[in-house]
Design a protein around this motif. Sequence first.
Motif, mmCIF file in Angstrom:
data_model
loop_
_atom_site.group_PDB
_atom_site.id
_atom_site.type_symbol
_atom_site.label_atom_id
_atom_site.label_comp_id
_atom_site.label_asym_id
_atom_site.label_seq_id
_atom_site.Cartn_x
_atom_site.Cartn_y
_atom_site.Cartn_z
ATOM 1 N N LEU A 1 -10.376 4.026 10.828
ATOM 2 C CA LEU A 1 -9.158 3.669 11.433
ATOM 3 C C LEU A 1 -8.210 3.985 10.187
ATOM 4 N N TYR A 2 -8.407 4.401 9.056
ATOM 5 C CA TYR A 2 -7.371 4.789 7.973
ATOM 6 C C TYR A 2 -7.362 5.880 7.322
ATOM 7 N N GLN A 3 -6.272 6.269 6.774
ATOM 8 C CA GLN A 3 -6.213 7.564 6.106
ATOM 9 C C GLN A 3 -5.414 7.639 5.027
ATOM 10 N N TYR A 4 -5.580 8.267 3.814
ATOM 11 C CA TYR A 4 -4.902 8.075 2.755
ATOM 12 C C TYR A 4 -3.655 8.502 2.899
ATOM 13 N N ARG A 5 -2.743 7.851 2.205
ATOM 14 C CA ARG A 5 -1.189 8.516 2.250
ATOM 15 C C ARG A 5 -0.763 8.326 0.625
ATOM 16 N N PRO A 6 -0.151 9.197 -0.004
ATOM 17 C CA PRO A 6 0.397 9.039 -1.413
ATOM 18 C C PRO A 6 1.289 8.235 -1.447
ATOM 19 N N PRO A 7 1.656 7.667 -2.615
ATOM 20 C CA PRO A 7 2.745 6.593 -2.777
ATOM 21 C C PRO A 7 4.114 7.178 -2.156
ATOM 22 N N ILE A 8 4.841 6.160 -1.616
ATOM 23 C CA ILE A 8 6.035 6.444 -1.054
ATOM 24 C C ILE A 8 7.288 6.844 -2.178
ATOM 25 N N ASP A 9 7.905 7.566 -1.887
ATOM 26 C CA ASP A 9 8.893 8.176 -2.929
ATOM 27 C C ASP A 9 10.360 7.321 -2.759
ATOM 28 N N LEU A 10 10.107 6.055 -3.373
ATOM 29 C CA LEU A 10 11.339 5.176 -3.074
ATOM 30 C C LEU A 10 12.749 5.444 -3.737
ATOM 31 N N SER A 11 12.713 6.779 -4.381
ATOM 32 C CA SER A 11 13.938 7.422 -5.004
ATOM 33 C C SER A 11 14.521 8.311 -3.903
ATOM 34 N N ASN A 12 13.778 8.495 -3.005
ATOM 35 C CA ASN A 12 14.562 9.515 -1.963
ATOM 36 C C ASN A 12 15.837 9.152 -1.783
ATOM 37 N N LYS A 13 16.890 10.331 -1.735
ATOM 38 C CA LYS A 13 18.103 9.978 -1.404
ATOM 39 C C LYS A 13 18.288 9.611 0.064
ATOM 40 N N ARG A 14 17.626 10.280 1.042
ATOM 41 C CA ARG A 14 17.794 9.955 2.593
ATOM 42 C C ARG A 14 17.082 8.448 2.739
ATOM 43 N N LEU A 15 16.236 8.221 2.095
ATOM 44 C CA LEU A 15 15.861 6.985 2.128
ATOM 45 C C LEU A 15 16.350 5.623 1.830
ATOM 46 N N ARG A 16 16.936 5.902 0.765
ATOM 47 C CA ARG A 16 17.918 5.048 0.262
ATOM 48 C C ARG A 16 19.134 4.923 0.932
ATOM 49 N N ARG A 17 19.677 6.045 1.308
ATOM 50 C CA ARG A 17 20.935 5.812 1.948
ATOM 51 C C ARG A 17 20.934 5.152 3.473
ATOM 52 N N LEU A 18 19.726 5.433 4.096
ATOM 53 C CA LEU A 18 19.559 4.707 5.473
ATOM 54 C C LEU A 18 19.132 3.214 5.101
ATOM 55 N N LEU B 1 0.868 -1.383 0.001
ATOM 56 C CA LEU B 1 -0.104 -0.063 0.087
ATOM 57 C C LEU B 1 0.945 1.290 0.049
ATOM 58 N N GLU B 2 2.021 1.326 0.578
ATOM 59 C CA GLU B 2 3.020 2.330 0.489
ATOM 60 C C GLU B 2 3.206 2.481 -1.152
ATOM 61 N N VAL B 3 3.605 1.469 -1.836
ATOM 62 C CA VAL B 3 4.174 1.787 -2.996
ATOM 63 C C VAL B 3 2.980 2.294 -3.975
ATOM 64 N N THR B 4 1.514 1.624 -3.773
ATOM 65 C CA THR B 4 0.520 2.248 -4.593
ATOM 66 C C THR B 4 -0.078 3.436 -4.170
ATOM 67 N N ASP C 1 7.736 8.396 8.826
ATOM 68 C CA ASP C 1 7.037 8.273 7.638
ATOM 69 C C ASP C 1 6.927 9.585 6.919
ATOM 70 N N GLN C 2 7.214 10.942 7.424
ATOM 71 C CA GLN C 2 7.059 11.966 6.840
ATOM 72 C C GLN C 2 8.527 12.537 6.264
ATOM 73 N N SER C 3 9.367 12.513 7.349
ATOM 74 C CA SER C 3 10.750 13.041 6.984
ATOM 75 C C SER C 3 11.810 11.900 6.864
ATOM 76 N N PHE C 4 11.523 10.935 6.958
ATOM 77 C CA PHE C 4 12.516 9.645 6.943
ATOM 78 C C PHE C 4 13.746 9.629 8.031
ATOM 79 N N GLU C 5 13.546 10.462 9.008
ATOM 80 C CA GLU C 5 14.683 10.810 10.108
ATOM 81 C C GLU C 5 14.543 9.209 11.008
#
Length: 538
Positions: free
Chosen positions: A99-116, A59-62, A405-409
């Motif tokens: 219990l649910y809330q819409y979230r946009p697709p995750i940015d899997l190209s994000n440099k911080r996310l990939r580095r971590l 669901l994060e991807v879509t 899930d907002q900042s990838f900290e």
Amino acid sequence: MPKNMGTKKPLAVTLLGVAAAAAPQVGVAQAAPVALAPAKMARIGSVSERYQSYNVEMLEVTGGRFWKPYKDIATLPSNTGGQTGPTTGDTPAGMSADLYQYRPPIDLSNKRLRRLAAALGPAYVRISGTWANTTYFADTDAPPKDPPPGYGGVLTRQQWLGAIAFSNAVDAPIVTSMPDGDGARGSDGVWKPDQARIWLDFTKAHGGKIAAAEYFNEPTLASMGGAPKDYDAAAYGRDHKIFEAFIRKEVPGIKILAPGSVGESTADWGVAHGGYGDMKVLTAADLAAHTRDAHAFSYHHYGAASRRCAAMGHQTSAEQALSEDWLGRTDQTLAYYRSVRDKYMPGKPFWNTETAEAACGGNPWAGTFLDTFRYLDQLGRLARQEVEVVMHNTLVASDYGLLNDQSFEPKPSYWAALLWRQLMGTTVLDAGVPIAQGQHVYAHCLRGVPGGVALLVINNDKARARTISVPTTSLRYTLSAPELQGSRVALNDELLALGPNDGLPQLGGTPTPAGELSFEPASITFLALAHADNPICR
């Protein structure tokens, strides 16, 4: 925060040796600190090089409706109490849309996310979850606006190409599951591999690496996950046979994991205990009777349901987070599934393909230092018990993610994961210390150092220090926090944070002489014994 944490406070309770009483003793003269013998620690098992892995929800991807943040939930519990039938197309059956809330697709190209993520590699990334059961892969230039009948979501080419690119960039081959809802079935209700074939062929053609797959996610409560109403173990067995034949013939390099059960244990706290509303549990035993030829026995573990799912019961509290009862639930779940494995899939290794602080996105404290104890203790326990891989849920999404899930900290457990990856090798040793309040000691060969031994010492007592005697010099890495339910964590008294350009700090150890070492209350310590001279680790 106090400096010199290993020596500042007086010893209140000693860490008992194997021959002493199991529980800590106060004021007993004969209770001496345990003398570890790292050179003589015996091998008791091994784990995959990718042992410490993680989930990215499909669901994060879509994009779609995932667990709503606590601050946005008006009333708890707001659950439906288990009435079957989906509230919306992307809400699991029996669960309230509130219990649910819409979230946009995750940015899997994000440099911080990939580095971590790359810093945790090599690993596996499991892209699955409940919503994967009803996700349609649109192998077209222009994806449909709405999912076809029988599906709840759409995975586009570009989204899946992004997942493939992420997987390859961070050295994390994909583990996944198949769509199994009404849309993936014929008019007779039997599962068809057509959608899976298109999706897997696309993955292979574009350089994706799928290491392993389950038939579908969590068949324990099958209709909650999108299977037809009244779906039973016999239907599962019929469909799993089709799935297995398809994988072995058309994509033979993929390991088959089964049954992927969840929520059962040797005690009645299991989150699937008694079913949910009018949904009945498909027991692991009934499912595993059909999965004898799978490559590994897969299961999920959650010690409780989070506050979001209060109507399900099976709750826990922050006050219990360091207790032996809470931490020991990891063993109780595995003991239950071990009895099933031994009967139906003897000799197969375990893969824990999903685990976290609590089901339904985790409790509010899941992202604090308090849950780091569970995270590491679980890795230590399972490594000793034939579990080859543990996949934390999740890398990013909701309270139980390793990253915000907002900042990838990084959250506190991410820093713990990084230390595990840096120090704990794949050979598991017997530390010779029984588990009791305040004394959780795990041993592995030290990663990358022939003859070296790595120790993980967890003091889960909030009031008393512990001591052990170590016969050789070491590098000490102690994690602590100003607040147990806080987001900040310190390594050897220095707060951890990303540097310029998201650089990771050097996780250096403090040189520590041989002798008696003290471990402060509510602290986690790794010890790197490069000169242990353990022959098994050479």
